[in-house]
Design a protein around this motif. Structure first.
Motif, PDB file in Angstrom:
ATOM      1  N   ARG A  27       0.162  14.583  15.842  1.00 17.77           N
ATOM      2  CA  ARG A  27       0.343  15.162  17.171  1.00 17.77           C
ATOM      3  C   ARG A  27      -0.985  15.667  17.716  1.00 17.77           C
ATOM      4  N   THR A  28      -1.744  16.289  16.824  1.00 21.12           N
ATOM      5  CA  THR A  28      -3.065  16.794  17.224  1.00 21.12           C
ATOM      6  C   THR A  28      -4.107  16.153  16.323  1.00 21.12           C
ATOM      7  N   PHE A  29      -4.526  14.982  16.709  1.00 26.55           N
ATOM      8  CA  PHE A  29      -5.466  14.214  15.886  1.00 26.55           C
ATOM      9  C   PHE A  29      -6.748  14.992  15.639  1.00 26.55           C
ATOM     10  N   SER A  30      -7.149  15.796  16.578  1.00 26.08           N
ATOM     11  CA  SER A  30      -8.403  16.529  16.454  1.00 26.08           C
ATOM     12  C   SER A  30      -8.347  17.615  15.392  1.00 26.08           C
ATOM     13  N   ASP A  31      -7.176  17.855  14.794  1.00 22.41           N
ATOM     14  CA  ASP A  31      -7.067  18.809  13.686  1.00 22.41           C
ATOM     15  C   ASP A  31      -7.450  18.180  12.353  1.00 22.41           C
ATOM     16  N   TYR A  32      -7.687  16.877  12.353  1.00 19.39           N
ATOM     17  CA  TYR A  32      -7.872  16.158  11.095  1.00 19.39           C
ATOM     18  C   TYR A  32      -9.281  15.595  10.974  1.00 19.39           C
ATOM     19  N   ARG A  33      -9.868  15.827   9.821  1.00 23.55           N
ATOM     20  CA  ARG A  33     -11.085  15.088   9.511  1.00 23.55           C
ATOM     21  C   ARG A  33     -10.674  13.755   8.914  1.00 23.55           C
ATOM     22  N   MET A  34     -11.527  12.751   9.090  1.00 25.74           N
ATOM     23  CA  MET A  34     -11.156  11.384   8.766  1.00 25.74           C
ATOM     24  C   MET A  34     -12.196  10.726   7.866  1.00 25.74           C
ATOM     25  N   GLY A  35     -11.734   9.729   7.130  1.00 25.36           N
ATOM     26  CA  GLY A  35     -12.655   9.010   6.264  1.00 25.36           C
ATOM     27  C   GLY A  35     -12.238   7.571   6.081  1.00 25.36           C
ATOM     28  N   SER A  52     -16.138  14.444  10.824  1.00 24.54           N
ATOM     29  CA  SER A  52     -15.455  15.713  11.003  1.00 24.54           C
ATOM     30  C   SER A  52     -14.527  15.670  12.208  1.00 24.54           C
ATOM     31  N   ARG A  53     -13.759  16.723  12.355  1.00 23.20           N
ATOM     32  CA  ARG A  53     -12.816  16.810  13.468  1.00 23.20           C
ATOM     33  C   ARG A  53     -13.510  16.654  14.810  1.00 23.20           C
ATOM     34  N   THR A  75      -8.979  11.154  22.033  1.00 27.21           N
ATOM     35  CA  THR A  75      -8.015  10.920  23.118  1.00 27.21           C
ATOM     36  C   THR A  75      -7.116   9.733  22.801  1.00 27.21           C
ATOM     37  N   LYS A  76      -7.557   8.897  21.855  1.00 21.90           N
ATOM     38  CA  LYS A  76      -6.777   7.724  21.465  1.00 21.90           C
ATOM     39  C   LYS A  76      -6.218   7.833  20.046  1.00 21.90           C
ATOM     40  N   ASN A  77      -6.419   9.005  19.418  1.00 21.20           N
ATOM     41  CA  ASN A  77      -5.939   9.212  18.041  1.00 21.20           C
ATOM     42  C   ASN A  77      -6.436   8.110  17.104  1.00 21.20           C
ATOM     43  N   THR A  78      -7.669   7.720  17.271  1.00 16.48           N
ATOM     44  CA  THR A  78      -8.192   6.587  16.524  1.00 16.48           C
ATOM     45  C   THR A  78      -9.583   6.878  15.973  1.00 16.48           C
ATOM     46  N   VAL A  79      -9.785   6.426  14.745  1.00  9.74           N
ATOM     47  CA  VAL A  79     -11.106   6.466  14.138  1.00  9.74           C
ATOM     48  C   VAL A  79     -11.528   5.022  13.878  1.00  9.74           C
ATOM     49  N   TYR A  80     -12.813   4.777  14.038  1.00  2.92           N
ATOM     50  CA  TYR A  80     -13.338   3.422  13.936  1.00  2.92           C
ATOM     51  C   TYR A  80     -14.407   3.334  12.852  1.00  2.92           C
ATOM     52  N   LEU A  81     -14.588   2.136  12.353  1.00  2.00           N
ATOM     53  CA  LEU A  81     -15.695   1.850  11.451  1.00  2.00           C
ATOM     54  C   LEU A  81     -16.357   0.578  11.951  1.00  2.00           C
ATOM     55  N   ARG A  82     -17.519   0.745  12.523  1.00  2.00           N
ATOM     56  CA  ARG A  82     -18.281  -0.383  13.031  1.00  2.00           C
ATOM     57  C   ARG A  82     -19.189  -0.871  11.915  1.00  2.00           C
ATOM     58  N   MET A  83     -19.058  -2.143  11.560  1.00  2.00           N
ATOM     59  CA  MET A  83     -19.794  -2.704  10.427  1.00  2.00           C
ATOM     60  C   MET A  83     -20.656  -3.868  10.905  1.00  2.00           C
ATOM     61  N   TYR A  95      -9.565   1.362   3.478  1.00  2.00           N
ATOM     62  CA  TYR A  95      -8.512   2.334   3.723  1.00  2.00           C
ATOM     63  C   TYR A  95      -9.019   3.468   4.614  1.00  2.00           C
ATOM     64  N   CYS A  96      -8.146   3.869   5.486  1.00  2.00           N
ATOM     65  CA  CYS A  96      -8.385   5.032   6.324  1.00  2.00           C
ATOM     66  C   CYS A  96      -7.682   6.236   5.680  1.00  2.00           C
ATOM     67  N   ALA A  97      -8.287   7.410   5.795  1.00  2.00           N
ATOM     68  CA  ALA A  97      -7.701   8.608   5.210  1.00  2.00           C
ATOM     69  C   ALA A  97      -7.875   9.786   6.158  1.00  2.00           C
ATOM     70  N   ALA A  98      -6.956  10.746   6.035  1.00  2.00           N
ATOM     71  CA  ALA A  98      -6.982  11.908   6.914  1.00  2.00           C
ATOM     72  C   ALA A  98      -6.622  13.168   6.148  1.00  2.00           C
ATOM     73  N   ALA A  99      -7.153  14.276   6.617  1.00  2.00           N
ATOM     74  CA  ALA A  99      -6.794  15.571   6.048  1.00  2.00           C
ATOM     75  C   ALA A  99      -6.942  16.624   7.134  1.00  2.00           C
ATOM     76  N   ARG A 100      -5.962  17.510   7.208  1.00  2.00           N
ATOM     77  CA  ARG A 100      -6.068  18.616   8.158  1.00  2.00           C
ATOM     78  C   ARG A 100      -7.173  19.549   7.701  1.00  2.00           C
ATOM     79  N   SER A 101      -7.962  20.016   8.636  1.00  2.00           N
ATOM     80  CA  SER A 101      -9.088  20.868   8.269  1.00  2.00           C
ATOM     81  C   SER A 101      -9.244  21.995   9.275  1.00  2.00           C
ATOM     82  N   PRO A 102      -9.413  23.241   8.782  1.00  6.17           N
ATOM     83  CA  PRO A 102      -9.645  24.365   9.693  1.00  6.17           C
ATOM     84  C   PRO A 102     -11.062  24.400  10.245  1.00  6.17           C
ATOM     85  N   ASN A 103     -11.941  23.692   9.588  1.00  7.12           N
ATOM     86  CA  ASN A 103     -13.356  23.709   9.941  1.00  7.12           C
ATOM     87  C   ASN A 103     -13.694  22.463  10.757  1.00  7.12           C
ATOM     88  N   PRO A 104     -14.115  22.616  11.992  1.00  8.55           N
ATOM     89  CA  PRO A 104     -14.370  21.443  12.846  1.00  8.55           C
ATOM     90  C   PRO A 104     -15.538  20.586  12.393  1.00  8.55           C
TER      91      PRO A 104
END
Length: 127
Positions: A27-35, A52-53, A75-83, A95-104
């Protein structure tokens, strides 16, 4: 619960480029850091890149530094990897991974830093 769906994998010749995308159901993609991680046959899953978020912090593995770029569009709830400049050894399931993080500005470089995982997308680099 967050669902992650990767796309953009495929077959590419060495030296070519691909862009992977990972769409998140959060719901709030910006709460998650991504990898991004990858796993080649017979090998352990390894870290590729993280962001980071806030996009203020990024990190990438030495093996892809200068060739792979991670970025996100909250704004698109999407993370990219340009190779670019892909090598045979980049062949793997990504693989894409996500974790909620309090630290932006926090990023995670190990798989244990992440809670949610996508199903993966195959990248095959041919000679």
């Amino acid at each position: 619960q967050v669902q992650l769906v990767e796309s953009g994998g495929g077959l590419v010749q060495a030296g070519g480029s691909l862009q992977l995308a990972c769409a998140a159901s959060a719901r709030t993609f910006s709460d998650y850091r991504m990898g991004w991680f990858r796993q080649a046959p017979g090998q352990e899953r390894e870290f590729v890149a993280a962001i980071s978020r806030s996009s203020g912090s990024t990190s990438s593995a030495d093996s892809v530094k200068g060739r792979f770029i991670i970025y996100r569009d909250n704004t698109k709830n999407t993370v990219y990897l340009r190779m670019i400049s892909l090598k045979l050894e980049d062949t793997a399931v990504y693989y894409c991974a996500a974790a909620r993080s309090p630290n932006p500005h926090e990023i995670g470089r190990t798989q244990y830093n992440y809670t949610y995982w996508g199903q993966g997308t195959q990248v095959t680099v041919s000679s």
